[in-house]
Write a protein that holds these residues in place. Structure first.
Motif, PDB file in Angstrom:
ATOM      1  N   SER A  26       4.606  -6.174 -15.618  1.00 55.51           N
ATOM      2  CA  SER A  26       5.720  -7.055 -15.963  1.00 55.51           C
ATOM      3  C   SER A  26       5.571  -7.536 -17.411  1.00 55.51           C
ATOM      4  N   ARG A  27       6.645  -8.071 -17.960  1.00 52.43           N
ATOM      5  CA  ARG A  27       6.625  -8.490 -19.360  1.00 52.43           C
ATOM      6  C   ARG A  27       5.597  -9.584 -19.621  1.00 52.43           C
ATOM      7  N   SER A  28       5.434 -10.498 -18.636  1.00 49.74           N
ATOM      8  CA  SER A  28       4.469 -11.594 -18.844  1.00 49.74           C
ATOM      9  C   SER A  28       3.050 -11.023 -18.934  1.00 49.74           C
ATOM     10  N   ALA A  29       2.737 -10.050 -18.053  1.00 55.25           N
ATOM     11  CA  ALA A  29       1.396  -9.449 -18.076  1.00 55.25           C
ATOM     12  C   ALA A  29       1.183  -8.713 -19.392  1.00 55.25           C
ATOM     13  N   SER A  30       2.226  -8.007 -19.861  1.00 56.58           N
ATOM     14  CA  SER A  30       2.098  -7.232 -21.096  1.00 56.58           C
ATOM     15  C   SER A  30       1.835  -8.134 -22.295  1.00 56.58           C
ATOM     16  N   GLY A  31       2.433  -9.332 -22.287  1.00 55.99           N
ATOM     17  CA  GLY A  31       2.202 -10.283 -23.374  1.00 55.99           C
ATOM     18  C   GLY A  31       0.724 -10.656 -23.480  1.00 55.99           C
ATOM     19  N   PHE A  32       0.113 -10.939 -22.317  1.00 50.00           N
ATOM     20  CA  PHE A  32      -1.330 -11.249 -22.300  1.00 50.00           C
ATOM     21  C   PHE A  32      -2.133 -10.072 -22.861  1.00 50.00           C
ATOM     22  N   LEU A  33      -1.747  -8.859 -22.430  1.00 52.36           N
ATOM     23  CA  LEU A  33      -2.495  -7.669 -22.865  1.00 52.36           C
ATOM     24  C   LEU A  33      -2.432  -7.517 -24.382  1.00 52.36           C
ATOM     25  N   VAL A  84      -4.166  -8.022 -16.885  1.00 49.34           N
ATOM     26  CA  VAL A  84      -4.335  -6.892 -15.950  1.00 49.34           C
ATOM     27  C   VAL A  84      -4.220  -7.395 -14.503  1.00 49.34           C
ATOM     28  N   THR A  85      -4.838  -8.552 -14.213  1.00 47.74           N
ATOM     29  CA  THR A  85      -4.775  -9.084 -12.841  1.00 47.74           C
ATOM     30  C   THR A  85      -3.334  -9.395 -12.456  1.00 47.74           C
ATOM     31  N   VAL A  86      -2.623 -10.099 -13.364  1.00 53.63           N
ATOM     32  CA  VAL A  86      -1.217 -10.428 -13.087  1.00 53.63           C
ATOM     33  C   VAL A  86      -0.403  -9.146 -12.914  1.00 53.63           C
ATOM     34  N   GLY A  87      -0.659  -8.170 -13.787  1.00 53.59           N
ATOM     35  CA  GLY A  87       0.105  -6.922 -13.752  1.00 53.59           C
ATOM     36  C   GLY A  87      -0.118  -6.130 -12.476  1.00 53.59           C
ATOM     37  N   VAL A  88      -1.387  -5.950 -12.093  1.00 53.53           N
ATOM     38  CA  VAL A  88      -1.693  -5.138 -10.901  1.00 53.53           C
ATOM     39  C   VAL A  88      -1.166  -5.834  -9.642  1.00 53.53           C
ATOM     40  N   LEU A  89      -1.415  -7.153  -9.542  1.00 56.69           N
ATOM     41  CA  LEU A  89      -0.920  -7.879  -8.360  1.00 56.69           C
ATOM     42  C   LEU A  89       0.610  -7.837  -8.328  1.00 56.69           C
ATOM     43  N   GLY A  90       1.224  -7.934  -9.514  1.00 58.44           N
ATOM     44  CA  GLY A  90       2.680  -7.873  -9.604  1.00 58.44           C
ATOM     45  C   GLY A  90       3.205  -6.545  -9.079  1.00 58.44           C
ATOM     46  N   ILE A  91       2.573  -5.445  -9.485  1.00 55.76           N
ATOM     47  CA  ILE A  91       3.026  -4.118  -9.027  1.00 55.76           C
ATOM     48  C   ILE A  91       2.893  -4.031  -7.508  1.00 55.76           C
ATOM     49  N   LEU A  92       1.763  -4.527  -6.976  1.00 56.17           N
ATOM     50  CA  LEU A  92       1.560  -4.453  -5.522  1.00 56.17           C
ATOM     51  C   LEU A  92       2.602  -5.299  -4.779  1.00 56.17           C
ATOM     52  N   GLN A  93       3.118  -6.337  -5.462  1.00 60.82           N
ATOM     53  CA  GLN A  93       4.160  -7.159  -4.834  1.00 60.82           C
ATOM     54  C   GLN A  93       5.556  -6.598  -5.069  1.00 60.82           C
ATOM     55  N   GLY A  94       5.647  -5.532  -5.863  1.00 63.71           N
ATOM     56  CA  GLY A  94       6.940  -4.889  -6.081  1.00 63.71           C
ATOM     57  C   GLY A  94       7.548  -5.171  -7.437  1.00 63.71           C
ATOM     58  N   MET A 149       0.816  -1.211   0.000  1.00 64.61           N
ATOM     59  CA  MET A 149       0.000   0.000   0.000  1.00 64.61           C
ATOM     60  C   MET A 149       0.859   1.275   0.000  1.00 64.61           C
ATOM     61  N   SER A 150       2.173   1.114  -0.063  1.00 58.81           N
ATOM     62  CA  SER A 150       3.035   2.305  -0.080  1.00 58.81           C
ATOM     63  C   SER A 150       2.830   3.053  -1.403  1.00 58.81           C
ATOM     64  N   PHE A 151       3.171   4.342  -1.413  1.00 64.41           N
ATOM     65  CA  PHE A 151       2.895   5.173  -2.594  1.00 64.41           C
ATOM     66  C   PHE A 151       3.554   4.603  -3.842  1.00 64.41           C
ATOM     67  N   GLY A 152       4.791   4.121  -3.670  1.00 66.10           N
ATOM     68  CA  GLY A 152       5.543   3.612  -4.821  1.00 66.10           C
ATOM     69  C   GLY A 152       4.875   2.430  -5.503  1.00 66.10           C
ATOM     70  N   ARG A 153       4.003   1.734  -4.797  1.00 63.17           N
ATOM     71  CA  ARG A 153       3.305   0.591  -5.409  1.00 63.17           C
ATOM     72  C   ARG A 153       1.839   0.926  -5.713  1.00 63.17           C
ATOM     73  N   SER A 154       1.154   1.561  -4.725  1.00 66.74           N
ATOM     74  CA  SER A 154      -0.278   1.792  -4.935  1.00 66.74           C
ATOM     75  C   SER A 154      -0.519   2.796  -6.060  1.00 66.74           C
ATOM     76  N   ASN A 190      -2.295   1.956 -13.581  1.00 68.04           N
ATOM     77  CA  ASN A 190      -2.388   0.868 -14.549  1.00 68.04           C
ATOM     78  C   ASN A 190      -3.744   0.179 -14.512  1.00 68.04           C
ATOM     79  N   ALA A 191      -4.353   0.105 -13.301  1.00 68.91           N
ATOM     80  CA  ALA A 191      -5.701  -0.473 -13.217  1.00 68.91           C
ATOM     81  C   ALA A 191      -6.678   0.406 -13.989  1.00 68.91           C
ATOM     82  N   PHE A 192      -6.498   1.735 -13.881  1.00 67.90           N
ATOM     83  CA  PHE A 192      -7.391   2.644 -14.612  1.00 67.90           C
ATOM     84  C   PHE A 192      -7.148   2.519 -16.115  1.00 67.90           C
ATOM     85  N   LEU A 193      -5.862   2.550 -16.510  1.00 67.46           N
ATOM     86  CA  LEU A 193      -5.549   2.578 -17.949  1.00 67.46           C
ATOM     87  C   LEU A 193      -5.902   1.269 -18.637  1.00 67.46           C
TER      88      LEU A 193
END
Lengths: 188, 484
Positions: B144-151, B123-133, B68-73, B79-82
């Motif tokens: 992450s690259r894996s999430a972007s491939g799905f997108l 999007v799910t993989v990407g957002v959860l990934g960002i929250l995990q750092g 929940m820190s600023f750098g992740r949230s 990205n969740a919005f976009l």
């Protein structure tokens, strides 16, 4: 299409081009904001005043030379590194020989201030090969004007001298030897 | 249907047309998947956005929770919005418009479902990934690259259905909106794949990475979103006004202005890159001024013809608001480019304020208006109650206006003191707190609006499914003889 819209398009494009003319640094990749062009940049850069080359030379000496020759240029008899402080090679009338040593390295033994240094497997590597003309001129000017060498009237080593010597030995591969160097005049 | 907006389908119900609007809408129902998930991600994104904003007011609140820190949230919210809301919702509108304007059924519904599935996994993989750092560190490309491939694969699948639907159009000559639709369908995969190749697969060196990131952010916000938003605006505004568009040539001028000049802008003066790059970027911004004014003139002259006293549907409130916001947001973006102004506004809250006005105030609201219209056709239920509509509009429009004004004023004030070397930097930061608090109020309102949007979409879909199920059951309950 209203005529005023076309006028706005032309006017905004024209003012945009004037902006590019004033802010693009004439498409020179070296020019960053807020400089207008490379001449503007040079005018802002601090000109190399007296002593600037010694500061730069000292920095290069500290990075590349002092490990073997010592911070005060005393050298070391145990490691076979000759002294630079008071050395007749360094304080020669011209830098003809020392530029060559820096550029291609030196395979000893070499006699300096009456002592014999190096020889066998010990050699000075070609540390100058990776340096610019400016860096070589700075570091040699520094060693000719540092420690007890200071105030003995050794002329600074110019970039032109470095360029000229480098041009002459561009096809030479491998180390110089003291005998080879002694056949050359101290000064061209 | 008793809504006033249902009369707006008259232009589609041409007696000579071989296909009716109802048939087109029935074939477009898979698009509801994209709409529902987009509404859900919009709420998730705005809640994450509020959390990141709260870290300014109460830094200790989430001090022990790294996610929940600023750098992740903050990047997770963006990205969740976009990618959760903006892109899939835009795709849904593009595909529906392609069918409606082309008078053809949606072609490639399985591709839409497949694309929707892959996109949402990404999007799910990407957002959860960002929250995990797990963050690439490139703005708006943090997944992450894996999430972007799905997108990317998901987008291509959905867009392929859009291109097939476009190809099956009944009229050879293109309507104005169709220019925007086709360009938007191709624009996103180009910019997304190019920026990934140059930043993550074969990364370019040094400052060039920042140039690529600026190029991508600007292309997504100022080109792709503008193309989608204007595709919807040029379709709906004449529909609401019950009159043809004021000027088609002016509309085409807007189109070419976005395509030719829109993608240059976005690199601020004083950026740490060779001076010619921001200078040329500013030239692009200057050249787009006439296109922005043409769009404003064209749409506002058409809107003037609308009956001001008629009862308005949600779409008729949202889309005109977004249309009015567009020139303001776009011209402020141009204004912030040149060296003199950029020196004051760069690194201040003004730039996020302007971006939010364009991305949410224009694009988001036009899209919500279009989606309300679309959902009411794909899953027909009664229009929401006036109080609901009022709260929804106040939440979204009022929220974004408060957010923008607070941060824009705060940004100008911040820029003024930041250029004063006698003011300590900590005092500059403290001086912005009041404006950030005000903007959080705007964010709260936007969350309310987004929640009501989700509620409206989900209720409409659930009610429609229920009614469909009941009619299906009733159909099957009849004796065989009667059915025959």
């Amino acid at each position: 299409m209203p005529i005023w819209l076309i006028a706005i398009f032309i006017l905004s494009g024209f003012s945009g081009l004037i902006y590019v003319g004033n802010h693009s640094g004439w498409f020179d990749a070296q020019v960053y904001e807020p400089f207008v062009d490379s001449q503007h940049l040079e005018a802002w850069a601090r000109p190399p005043g007296p002593g600037e080359e010694l500061k730069r030379g000292k920095a290069t000496f500290g990075t590349l030379c002092s490990t073997c020759h010592g911070d005060t240029g005393t050298g070391s008899a145990t490691t076979g590194c000759p002294p630079l402080d008071g050395s007749e090679w360094v304080m020669a009338a011209g830098p003809n020989r020392i530029i060559r040593i820096l550029q291609n390295g030196l395979a000893g033994p070499i006699e300096v201030k009456g002592g014999k240094y190096g020889g066998g497997a010990v050699a000075m590597t070609a540390v100058g090969a990776a340096l610019s003309d400016q860096q070589i001129s700075d570091v040699l000017t520094y060693v000719r004007n540092a420690w007890s060498n200071k105030g003995k009237g050794a002329a600074p080593v110019t970039i032109e001298q470095v360029k000229a010597v480098r041009e002459k030995i561009k096809d030479k591969s491998g180390y110089f030897t003291p005998d080879e160097l002694l056949k050359l005049p101290e000064k061209d | 249907m008793s809504s006033p907006s249902c009369q707006l389908d008259a232009s589609c119900a041409d007696a000579s047309a071989p296909i009716t609007c109802a048939e087109i809408d029935a074939s477009s129902r898979p698009l509801l998947l994209l709409v529902v998930s987009a509404a859900l991600w919009l709420v998730v994104g705005s809640i994450l956005g509020l959390i990141s904003s709260l870290t300014f007011h109460a830094p200790k609140m989430f001090a022990d929770c790294a996610a929940m820190s600023f750098g992740r949230s903050h990047p997770a919210a963006n990205n969740a919005f976009l990618y959760g809301f903006a892109v899939p919702a835009g795709l849904a509108v593009l595909l529906w418009l392609a069918g409606r304007i082309g008078r053809t059924k949606l072609i490639g519904a399985p591709l839409v479902v497949l694309g929707w599935l892959l996109w949402n996994i990404g999007v799910t993989v990407g957002v959860l990934g960002i929250l995990q750092g797990e963050n690439t560190g490139h703005e708006w490309l943090e997944f992450s690259r894996s999430a972007s491939g799905f997108l990317l694969i998901g987008y291509v699948a959905v867009a392929l259905a859009g291109v097939l639907t476009f190809r099956a159009r009944k009229e050879g000559k293109l309507e104005l909106s169709q220019w925007f639709i086709l360009a938007a369908l191709f624009w996103f995969p180009w910019i997304y794949s190019t920026s990934h190749l140059l930043l993550l697969i074969w990364p370019v060196r040094g400052v060039l990475q920042s140039v690529i990131t600026w190029w991508y952010v600007n292309n997504l916000a100022n080109v792709w979103m503008v193309l989608v938003g204007l595709a919807a605006a040029f379709y709906f505004v004449p529909k609401f006004a019950k009159a043809p568009l004021h000027s088609r040539p002016m509309g085409l001028f807007s189109f070419w202005s976005v395509i030719l000049f829109g993608s240059w802008a976005g690199i601020p003066a004083g950026a740490p890159v060779p001076a010619w790059i921001p200078a040329v970027s500013t030239l692009g911004a200057f050249l787009s001024i006439a296109g922005i004014l043409a769009t404003w003139l064209n749409l506002s002259k058409t809107l003037c013809l609308a009956d001001r006293h008629a009862q308005r549907s949600l779409s008729e409130t949202f889309i005109p608001f977004g249309v009015k916001v567009f020139p303001v947001a776009a011209l402020l973006g141009v204004l912030a480019q040149p060296a003199g102004v950029s020196g004051l506004l760069n690194f201040t809250w003004f730039l996020p304020a302007q971006q939010q006005l364009l991305v949410y105030g224009f694009y988001g609201l036009v899209l919500m208006g279009a989606l309300h219209f679309m959902v009411s056709r794909l899953a027909p239920v009664a229009d929401p109650k006036p109080m609901f509509a009022f709260l929804h509009f106040i939440g979204c429009a009022g929220g974004v206006v408060i957010f923008f004004l607070a941060l824009a004023c705060g940004g100008v004030a911040q820029g003024g003191v930041m250029n004063d070397s006698t003011v300590p930097f900590l005092n500059v930061v403290k001086g912005t707190l009041m404006w950030i608090r005000l903007s959080s109020l705007g964010e709260l309102l936007m969350i309310l609006g987004n929640l009501l949007f989700l509620l409206n979409v989900v209720l409409a879909v659930v009610r429609f499914l229920k009614v469909s199920m009941e009619s299906f059951m009733a159909e099957n309950a009849k004796p065989a003889g009667v059915r025959a």
